[in-house]
Design an enzyme around this catalytic site. Structure first.
Site, short mmCIF file in Angstrom:
data_model
loop_
_atom_site.label_atom_id
_atom_site.label_comp_id
_atom_site.label_asym_id
_atom_site.label_seq_id
_atom_site.Cartn_x
_atom_site.Cartn_y
_atom_site.Cartn_z
CG ASN A 173 -9.22 -0.55 -6.46
OD1 ASN A 173 -10.38 -0.94 -6.63
ND2 ASN A 173 -8.87 0.20 -5.44
CB THR B 169 -14.31 25.54 -51.98
OG1 THR B 169 -14.57 26.58 -52.93
CG2 THR B 169 -13.06 24.77 -52.43
CG HIS B 170 -17.05 28.36 -49.84
ND1 HIS B 170 -16.78 28.84 -48.59
CD2 HIS B 170 -15.92 28.55 -50.57
CE1 HIS B 170 -15.55 29.33 -48.56
NE2 HIS B 170 -15.00 29.15 -49.75
CB SER C 60 -41.72 6.87 -48.71
OG SER C 60 -42.98 7.33 -48.27
CE LYS D 146 -38.11 10.24 -51.42
NZ LYS D 146 -38.36 11.03 -50.21
CG ASN E 28 -36.23 7.83 -48.80
OD1 ASN E 28 -36.18 8.63 -49.74
ND2 ASN E 28 -37.33 7.56 -48.13
CD GLU F 283 -31.63 10.25 -44.65
OE1 GLU F 283 -32.37 11.04 -44.05
OE2 GLU F 283 -32.04 9.44 -45.49
CE1 TYR G 284 -11.84 1.69 -9.38
CE2 TYR G 284 -12.87 1.95 -7.23
CZ TYR G 284 -12.95 1.57 -8.56
OH TYR G 284 -14.12 1.10 -9.07
CD GLN H 275 -19.20 -0.17 -11.04
OE1 GLN H 275 -18.47 -0.80 -10.29
NE2 GLN H 275 -20.50 -0.09 -10.88
N1 ARG Z 1 -16.53 -2.82 -10.39
C1 ARG Z 1 -15.43 -2.00 -10.06
C2 ARG Z 1 -15.05 -1.09 -11.23
O1 ARG Z 1 -15.43 -1.34 -12.29
C3 ARG Z 1 -14.26 -2.83 -9.73
C4 ARG Z 1 -13.36 -2.19 -8.70
C5 ARG Z 1 -14.09 -2.06 -7.44
N2 ARG Z 1 -13.23 -1.57 -6.44
C6 ARG Z 1 -13.69 -1.08 -5.30
N3 ARG Z 1 -12.83 -0.65 -4.47
N4 ARG Z 1 -14.96 -1.03 -5.04
O2 ARG Z 1 -14.38 -0.11 -11.09
#
Ligand code: ARG
Length: 499
Positions: free
Chosen positions: A111, A157-158, A279, A285, A287, A292, A319, A324
């Site tokens: 984490n 404008t507009h 085209s 053409k 383009n 775009e 967490y 993820q």
């Molecule tokens: N792959 C996880 C993520 O991207 C990493 C952390 C995972 N932690 C856990 N307690 N499962 O968040």
């Protein structure tokens, strides 16, 4: 290694669950950050005496070798190993041996590890986005300061004719937008200043981790003051996607103008052959497909931001695996933003802006100087509303008639209708004279456009130098982490770290 994390279960992960939970694909961009973060964590563990000297050296050697191979793109992540963190740990263990390999994760959780990786990745990405944005700004400036910039175009404008301006001023508007985006990328780095490393799973550690040193080595100003905030904060990632969405919006506006300017009716720009398509049916053409596609990019970029914020909302602390799901959104947003900025830069660098009349119908006769005529009446003492009303009545009387092109014919018409105007010395300007009639600060007079361009150019230059300095400082920090661990000088006494 898989069994390592499944010891408390009796059966392996279902193949569908394993496939669903693997983040290896989006983690590819976290590989280098993960290795650098691990080098810092290892050095700290070694200094604190939490890893025996011999094992620390083996781990350092392994991480350094993996780092070099990763830079060459030679480290492939195995989806079966769930994420980048487990991949690194497995690869490292096979190099450094199972005893040493089993020590790196001391006092660390995936984490705080992934939160740290993300901030390092965002720092690198912010430099890349900022650099690409300033490059586009410099290209717009080059066109604005060149001969194209001095040509007169119809300001709207507009989307209706409004007042004539220098094309340079128009191009500078787009330059300002992307310059502000570049500054947003710089500001984003201020949101990356606190290191999550050492926050562990959510609550810190009972081991004596030195969070200050790892923070400094990794280029942070200090550790995050709240371990629970550190592992759950994804605001910087959302900020990056807001910046990406705004770049998309800005590019869509420039792209739309390019599409319009390249129509036969307006013919203000000719895109170079490498940036136009044709085209499959109509051989004549030419383009602006790339403009775009650039105009469309705001759609996916906005979608990524909305998706990110929606995943973030309502999560309990700290967490959660939901976090993820933010990573592919961020990665995609960064990738799209840099490609978009690069495309626009190429298109603008090679575009040729056409002076009025070149191969196009001469611009229609317009009354864009009517405001200046009103201003002249105001100077002669007329209340503005009164002068405006009179001029509007004059314009109305012309409806349905062919407007003269020659300014002198206009002068005669005005003289008949507004004797007071003749006394002011007001003359109807030729189109190319019109922008210079407006001298208010920041107005269409060429001296303001030139000054604006000069200031922006100086900002772009200063930014490029600053980014170079910041990157060099970061490379120095990484080089320090890659240096072999120094010999231990006596029991417990450690050599002072290099800054
Ligand atoms: N792959 C996880 C993520 O991207 C990493 C952390 C995972 N932690 C856990 N307690 N499962 O968040």
């Amino acid at each position: 290694m898989r069994s390592l994390l499944r010891d408390r279960f009796s059966r392996p992960l279902d193949p569908r669950a394993a496939d669903y939970s693997s983040s290896v694909e989006e983690d590819q961009s976290l590989l280098v950050p993960d290795l650098v973060g691990s080098l810092a964590h290892l050095r700290m563990l070694w200094r604190e005496g939490l890893i025996p000297d011999g094992d620390a050296r083996k781990l350092h050697e392994g991480l350094t070798a993996l780092y070099r191979r990763a830079l060459e793109g030679r480290v492939k992540l195995d989806p079966a190993l769930e994420d980048v963190h487990m991949n690194v740990e497995v690869a490292l263990t096979s190099r450094a041996g199972p005893r040493a390999g089993a020590r790196l994760h001391t006092g660390r959780s995936r984490n705080d590890q992934v939160a740290t990786d993300l901030l390092l990745y965002l720092r690198e990405s912010s430099w890349a986005v900022e650099t690409a944005a300033w490059r586009l700004v410099r290209t717009l400036l080059r066109q604005a300061r060149g001969p194209a910039g001095r040509t007169t175009v119809l300001g709207r404008t507009h989307f209706q004719e409004a007042q004539r301006v220098h094309l340079g001023q128009v191009l500078l508007v787009h330059a300002h937008r992307f310059a502000r985006d570049a500054q947003r990328a710089e500001a984003l780095r201020r949101s990356l200043r606190h290191s999550p490393l050492g926050s562990a799973a959510l609550a810190g550690s009972s081991l004596p981790l030195d969070r200050g040193s790892t923070a400094r080595w990794l280029g942070f100003s200090g550790p995050n003051p709240n371990s629970m905030d550190a592992v759950s904060d994804r605001d910087p990632s959302a900020e990056a996607l807001f910046l990406a969405a705004l770049v998309g919006v800005h590019a869509s506006s420039l792209a739309e103008e390019i599409v319009l300017w390249s129509t036969p009716e307006l013919r203000q720009v000719r895109l170079d052959d490498p940036f136009v398509t044709t085209s499959s049916l109509m051989p004549h053409k030419r383009n602006p497909d790339l403009a775009e596609l650039a105009r469309a990019e705001a759609g996916p970029l906005l979608g990524l931001l909305v998706a990110h914020l929606t995943v973030q909302k309502g999560l309990p602390l700290a967490y959660n695996r939901d976090l993820q799901a933010l990573k592919p959104l961020l990665r995609e947003g960064i990738r799209r933003t840099i490609r978009l900025l690069d495309l626009m830069e190429g298109m603008l660098a090679t575009a040729r802006f056409l002076p009025p009349g070149e191969g196009s119908p001469s611009p229609p006769a317009t009354l864009t100087w009517s405001v200046e005529a009103v201003d002249a009446l105001v100077r002669a003492g007329s209340p503005f509303r009164e002068a405006h009303r009179q001029m509007a009545a004059f314009v109305k009387s012309l409806e349905g008639q062919d407007l003269p092109r020659d300014p002198r014919s206009w002068d005669r018409l005005l003289e008949e209708r507004f004797p007071a105007l003749a006394a002011t010395g007001f003359r109807v300007p030729r189109p190319e004279e019109e922008p210079d009639l407006r001298r208010t600060m920041g107005g269409s007079h060429w001296s303001w456009v030139r000054r604006d361009a000069r200031n922006l150019q100086a900002q772009a230059g200063a930014a490029a130098r600053r980014i170079r300095r910041e990157r060099l400082a970061w490379e120095r920090k990484v080089r320090f982490l890659l240096e072999p661990l120094p010999p231990r000088s006596g029991r417990g006494a450690l050599p002072a770290e290099k800054r």
